[in-house]
Scaffold this motif. Sequence first.
Motif, PDB file in Angstrom:
ATOM      1  N   GLU A 161       0.804  -1.161   0.048  1.00 28.57           N
ATOM      2  CA  GLU A 161      -0.035   0.139   0.097  1.00 28.57           C
ATOM      3  C   GLU A 161       1.018   1.383  -0.018  1.00 28.57           C
ATOM      4  O   GLU A 161       0.498   2.298  -0.683  1.00 28.57           O
ATOM      5  N   GLU A 162       1.912   1.062   0.880  1.00 23.63           N
ATOM      6  CA  GLU A 162       2.857   2.371   0.814  1.00 23.63           C
ATOM      7  C   GLU A 162       3.329   2.779  -0.596  1.00 23.63           C
ATOM      8  O   GLU A 162       3.851   3.900  -0.704  1.00 23.63           O
ATOM      9  N   VAL A 164       2.207   2.692  -3.518  1.00 30.28           N
ATOM     10  CA  VAL A 164       1.143   3.535  -4.061  1.00 30.28           C
ATOM     11  C   VAL A 164       0.881   4.662  -3.627  1.00 30.28           C
ATOM     12  O   VAL A 164       1.141   5.981  -4.083  1.00 30.28           O
ATOM     13  N   LEU A 165       0.538   4.699  -2.055  1.00 27.05           N
ATOM     14  CA  LEU A 165       0.359   5.856  -1.378  1.00 27.05           C
ATOM     15  C   LEU A 165       1.356   7.091  -1.467  1.00 27.05           C
ATOM     16  O   LEU A 165       1.120   8.003  -1.696  1.00 27.05           O
ATOM     17  N   CYS A 228      -6.564   4.044  -3.812  1.00 27.85           N
ATOM     18  CA  CYS A 228      -5.697   4.655  -2.916  1.00 27.85           C
ATOM     19  C   CYS A 228      -5.974   6.221  -3.197  1.00 27.85           C
ATOM     20  O   CYS A 228      -5.984   6.874  -2.289  1.00 27.85           O
ATOM     21  N   ARG A 287     -11.572  -0.050   0.751  1.00 27.00           N
ATOM     22  CA  ARG A 287     -11.449   1.383   1.286  1.00 27.00           C
ATOM     23  C   ARG A 287     -10.912   1.473   2.713  1.00 27.00           C
ATOM     24  O   ARG A 287      -9.983   2.210   2.982  1.00 27.00           O
ATOM     25  N   ILE A 290      -7.140   0.083   3.092  1.00 33.65           N
ATOM     26  CA  ILE A 290      -6.255   1.106   2.595  1.00 33.65           C
ATOM     27  C   ILE A 290      -6.256   2.452   3.558  1.00 33.65           C
ATOM     28  O   ILE A 290      -5.055   2.952   3.696  1.00 33.65           O
ATOM     29  N   TYR A 294      -2.988   3.982   5.481  1.00 35.97           N
ATOM     30  CA  TYR A 294      -2.545   5.369   5.385  1.00 35.97           C
ATOM     31  C   TYR A 294      -2.577   6.038   6.844  1.00 35.97           C
ATOM     32  O   TYR A 294      -1.503   6.703   6.913  1.00 35.97           O
TER      33      TYR A 294
END
Length: 326
Positions: A161-162, A164-165, A228, A287, A290, A294
């Motif tokens: 995830e990180e 992309v974030l 994301c 959602r 993610i 975040y």
Amino acid sequence: MKVLVMGGTRFVGVLAVQRLLDAGHEVSVFHRGSRQPDWTGNVRSVLGDRNNPADLARLAEGRFDTVLDLSAYTGDQTASLLAALPDVGRWVHCSTVNVVRPSPVLPWPEEIDYGPHPLWGNYAIDKIACERAIQNARAGAHSVIIRLPLVLGPLNFIPREEFVLNRILDGAQILLPGDGQAVHQYIYRDHAAEALARAVDLPGEGFDVYNVASKRCNTSLEGFVDVCAEILGRPAYTRTVGGGPTGEDRATFNNADCVFPFSNENTILAIDKAERAGLVSPFMDIREMIAAAYDALLAHPERRQWTRTDAEQRVLARLDTVEARS
């Protein structure tokens, strides 16, 4: 029940141990001592190296009812532990979708043929060897194999995830291998931990395989980026780069040096059997998953530091060369 957990001191394992404690099990955790989670409950830590036969021999003194193995990555590691603990009643092994032979017919059931999955190279070969070692050594004894897809969750030790974030937050272009439209299935960290903890209580006999994933938790690569961006409330700048499933026409995928944290190849497991066994957690919107990642990223600013992977830099250089010639 006396449960021995092999590994269990990071990410999914930490939560799985806590779930076992909450269920009233007597839990021992065999680990190297590099991390010491703050569990609520009495955990017996057994320090050692699973590649050291003398350390494994000490485990026989525990007279465990069940083994939950979260740290076996080769057939030899599994076989050595099986030899050290031949009388354990139930054996639960954490495996991966990557042991199967990919098929264009989706979703993939538990009985699909072994691969190895070509994109995952030696990792897939070694995880197949783990499963086969259990099957060969335990004959009719109850063994449970939990096969997981890509795992999501806060502070993931593979920063999916990180990846992309961070790029969205910094306005950096995100490269999508192939056409970016392949669909992946995911499991949330907490759901994986719950399934593994519940598996120690499953009735049954013989060699039993379960595919476990989070309900209705599938996206394309491009769709994952879009979710994301929605969570962040910022635009995402994407670019498809071709290059097959890896973006570079590589034979194997490398988590540590990738164009994007998922390959561009459809990967969907059938989870009906696991649902019937109570191993699939209630629906949770991706959602929310993610958003949790975040929040954890914001709480750990050191994880906001990132650089492009070598793979990204190679692809960008290739694209620049093509554009310069055109």
